[in-house]
Design a protein around this motif. Structure first.
Motif, mmCIF file in Angstrom:
data_model
loop_
_atom_site.group_PDB
_atom_site.id
_atom_site.type_symbol
_atom_site.label_atom_id
_atom_site.label_comp_id
_atom_site.label_asym_id
_atom_site.label_seq_id
_atom_site.Cartn_x
_atom_site.Cartn_y
_atom_site.Cartn_z
ATOM 1 N N ASP A 19 0.866 -1.202 -0.077
ATOM 2 C CA ASP A 19 -0.131 -0.081 -0.079
ATOM 3 C C ASP A 19 1.063 1.282 0.111
ATOM 4 N N ILE A 20 0.844 2.134 -0.836
ATOM 5 C CA ILE A 20 1.308 3.307 -0.849
ATOM 6 C C ILE A 20 0.316 4.622 -0.175
ATOM 7 N N VAL A 21 -0.942 4.614 -0.613
ATOM 8 C CA VAL A 21 -1.831 5.372 -0.073
ATOM 9 C C VAL A 21 -3.453 4.812 0.208
ATOM 10 N N VAL A 22 -3.707 5.052 1.240
ATOM 11 C CA VAL A 22 -5.044 4.444 1.634
ATOM 12 C C VAL A 22 -5.826 5.481 2.279
ATOM 13 N N SER A 23 -7.156 5.662 1.875
ATOM 14 C CA SER A 23 -7.779 6.766 2.560
ATOM 15 C C SER A 23 -9.418 5.952 2.372
#
Length: 103
Positions: A19-23
């Motif tokens: 995961d690089i970015v999780v929102s």
């Protein structure tokens, strides 16, 4: 700052998903493959759309309807939610780096 091509594990016996970015609305994931394919049984069936680009190497996606899409460096595809698919081929000699954005 980070680099998408940095920190490639030496041991790629297993496909690497990071995961690089999780929102709440978006997930950006780096996937590193070396000859990896999806299991023979079953399909990916993502509940949200998935946009995928190949940054290095190449891979082939197989869709449930029998259509195959070969992705090479720079190629990308938008996969609608619940469109069942799997990875049927990735580069065996080198590595394939995918960037997947689930939105």
């Amino acid at each position: 700052m980070a680099n998408i091509f940095a920190d490639i594990p030496a041991d790629l016996t297993q496909e690497v998903l990071q995961d690089i970015v999780v929102s709440d609305q978006v997930k950006i994931e780096r996937i590193i493959s070396k000859g990896h394919v999806s299991p023979a049984k079953g399909w990916y069936d993502c509940p949200q759309p998935e946009w995928v680009i190949v940054l290095q190497g190449q891979g082939t996606l197989l869709f449930e309807d029998g259509r195959e899409v070969v992705l090479k460096v720079g190629d990308y595809i938008n996969i609608p939610a619940h469109m069942r698919h799997k990875v049927s081929q990735t580069d065996r000699e080198g590595i394939t780096i995918w960037l997947a954005i689930y939105y």
